[in-house]
Write a protein that holds these residues in place. Structure first.
Motif, short mmCIF file in Angstrom:
data_model
loop_
_atom_site.label_atom_id
_atom_site.label_comp_id
_atom_site.label_asym_id
_atom_site.label_seq_id
_atom_site.Cartn_x
_atom_site.Cartn_y
_atom_site.Cartn_z
N ALA A 92 0.79 -1.31 0.14
CA ALA A 92 -0.08 0.06 -0.18
C ALA A 92 0.85 1.27 -0.04
CB ALA A 92 -0.99 -0.11 1.34
N ASP A 93 0.38 2.38 -0.40
CA ASP A 93 0.95 3.73 -0.49
C ASP A 93 0.19 4.68 0.57
OD1 ASP A 93 2.82 3.09 -2.69
OD2 ASP A 93 1.17 3.22 -4.05
N VAL A 94 1.10 5.37 1.30
CA VAL A 94 0.48 6.38 2.19
C VAL A 94 -0.08 7.68 1.12
CG1 VAL A 94 0.95 7.74 4.21
CG2 VAL A 94 1.98 5.60 4.07
N VAL A 95 -1.17 7.77 1.82
CA VAL A 95 -1.64 9.09 1.14
C VAL A 95 -1.39 10.29 1.97
CG1 VAL A 95 -3.89 10.35 0.24
CG2 VAL A 95 -3.51 7.90 -0.29
N ARG A 96 -1.85 10.07 3.10
CA ARG A 96 -1.60 10.92 4.34
C ARG A 96 -1.54 10.41 5.60
NH1 ARG A 96 -6.37 12.88 6.73
NH2 ARG A 96 -8.13 12.59 5.69
N PRO A 102 4.97 8.40 8.99
CA PRO A 102 4.58 8.18 7.80
C PRO A 102 4.54 9.45 6.94
CG PRO A 102 2.81 7.96 9.24
CD PRO A 102 4.09 7.92 10.17
N ARG A 103 4.95 9.36 5.95
CA ARG A 103 4.78 10.41 5.01
C ARG A 103 3.99 10.26 3.38
NH1 ARG A 103 10.18 10.63 6.65
NH2 ARG A 103 10.83 9.78 4.48
N PRO A 104 3.47 10.96 2.63
CA PRO A 104 2.95 10.75 1.61
C PRO A 104 3.80 9.92 0.58
CG PRO A 104 2.23 12.91 2.26
CD PRO A 104 3.26 12.29 3.37
N GLY A 105 3.44 8.93 0.02
CA GLY A 105 4.24 8.10 -0.95
C GLY A 105 5.06 6.85 -0.36
N ASP A 106 5.08 6.87 1.16
CA ASP A 106 5.82 5.91 1.73
C ASP A 106 4.94 4.38 1.50
OD1 ASP A 106 7.75 7.39 2.67
OD2 ASP A 106 6.75 7.37 4.81
N ARG A 107 5.77 3.30 1.34
CA ARG A 107 5.18 2.23 0.98
C ARG A 107 5.32 1.21 2.18
NH1 ARG A 107 5.88 0.21 -5.03
NH2 ARG A 107 3.62 -0.17 -4.86
N PHE A 108 4.31 0.12 2.41
CA PHE A 108 4.29 -0.58 3.53
C PHE A 108 3.50 -1.95 3.09
CE2 PHE A 108 0.64 1.98 4.29
CZ PHE A 108 -0.41 1.22 4.52
N GLY A 109 3.73 -2.86 3.59
CA GLY A 109 2.79 -4.03 3.44
C GLY A 109 1.68 -4.24 4.34
N MET A 110 0.87 -4.94 3.79
CA MET A 110 -0.40 -5.05 4.37
C MET A 110 -1.29 -6.29 3.89
SD MET A 110 -2.88 -2.14 3.01
CE MET A 110 -4.66 -2.79 3.65
N TRP A 111 -2.14 -6.82 4.94
CA TRP A 111 -3.07 -7.86 4.44
C TRP A 111 -4.55 -7.47 3.98
CZ3 TRP A 111 -1.14 -12.82 4.05
CH2 TRP A 111 0.32 -13.02 4.23
N THR A 112 -4.87 -8.16 2.85
CA THR A 112 -6.46 -7.88 2.55
C THR A 112 -7.14 -9.33 2.36
OG1 THR A 112 -6.19 -8.14 0.19
CG2 THR A 112 -5.97 -5.95 1.35
N ASP A 113 -8.48 -9.28 2.55
CA ASP A 113 -9.19 -10.44 2.24
C ASP A 113 -9.44 -10.49 0.69
OD1 ASP A 113 -11.21 -8.70 1.56
OD2 ASP A 113 -12.35 -8.78 3.25
N ASP A 114 -10.10 -11.52 0.17
CA ASP A 114 -10.49 -11.79 -1.21
C ASP A 114 -11.16 -10.36 -1.83
OD1 ASP A 114 -9.51 -14.29 -1.26
OD2 ASP A 114 -11.39 -15.37 -0.57
N ARG A 115 -12.01 -9.44 -1.07
CA ARG A 115 -12.70 -8.52 -1.63
C ARG A 115 -11.66 -7.04 -1.48
NH1 ARG A 115 -18.59 -9.12 0.74
NH2 ARG A 115 -19.03 -7.71 -0.90
N GLY A 116 -10.50 -7.39 -0.88
CA GLY A 116 -9.67 -6.33 -0.92
C GLY A 116 -9.83 -5.60 0.34
#
Length: 201
Positions: free
Chosen positions: A69-73, A119-133
């Protein structure tokens, strides 16, 4: 061992009462149950818990997907409660508004927790989602599930052994109360002189 020695001691003793032998047998039964049956119960409970937990782990691992995911804010900081899925030595949690792509390819966004210190805008990090996102927690680790199953088995064995000992103590207490009641009746039959009539007292 006290139960076995008690049985041996009362085996041919002419002063042996029925309750003495019953107490020794109840102690031996509780000991055998704690040594033989309680571990079997613990193993059965642990195996059942392991099977159930591992099925749950496999189901969650199949239905949860890692995405980037990308940080928006940044949002307000997340509360500092502990998270068992947080890696050791990881940065504190932060609440961010983020964008990510669901497993079906659709774009998603929303507030999520990120392990980013600042966190700053544009930073990337890992996360988990279900089948529907939708953002979900990290799936449990199979090793952690095994640990929980082992603890469940040990707990079940201890509870079974404790119940056996509790039943033994309750049985012995009832026998002792009956013995005291029998003594009281015997004293009452002996009369107020307690058998001292004609004894020169």
């Amino acid at each position: 061992m006290g139960a076995i020695s008690g049985l041996w001691r009362w085996r041919h003793n002419p002063l042996r009462r029925g309750t003495d032998l019953a107490e020794a047998w109840s102690a031996l039964a509780a000991l055998l149950f704690a040594v033989l049956a309680a571990p079997v119960i613990g193993c059965l409970v642990g195996a059942a818990a392991q099977d159930s937990l591992q099925r749950s782990v496999r189901a969650q691992q199949q239905s949860r997907h890692p995405v980037t995911a990308d940080v928006v804010r940044a949002l307000d900081r997340a509360p500092p409660d502990g998270d068992p899925a947080m890696p050791a030595g990881a940065d504190p949690r932060s609440r961010v508004l983020a964008r990510w792509t669901a497993p079906d390819g659709t774009a998603r966004s929303g507030p999520v927790t990120a392990y980013l210190k600042s966190p700053r805008p544009g930073d990337r990090f890992g996360m988990w989602t279900d089948d529907r996102g939708r953002a979900v927690a990290r799936p449990p680790d199979p090793a952690a599930a095994t640990t929980h199953a082992v603890l469940a088995g040990i707990g079940a064995a201890l509870v079974a052994a404790g119940l056996a000992e509790g039943c033994r103590r309750l049985t012995v207490r009832r026998m002792v109360r009956r013995r005291y009641a029998a003594w009281d009746r015997a004293w009452e039959r002996a009369g107020p002189d307690r058998g001292l009539t004609g004894a020169g007292g």
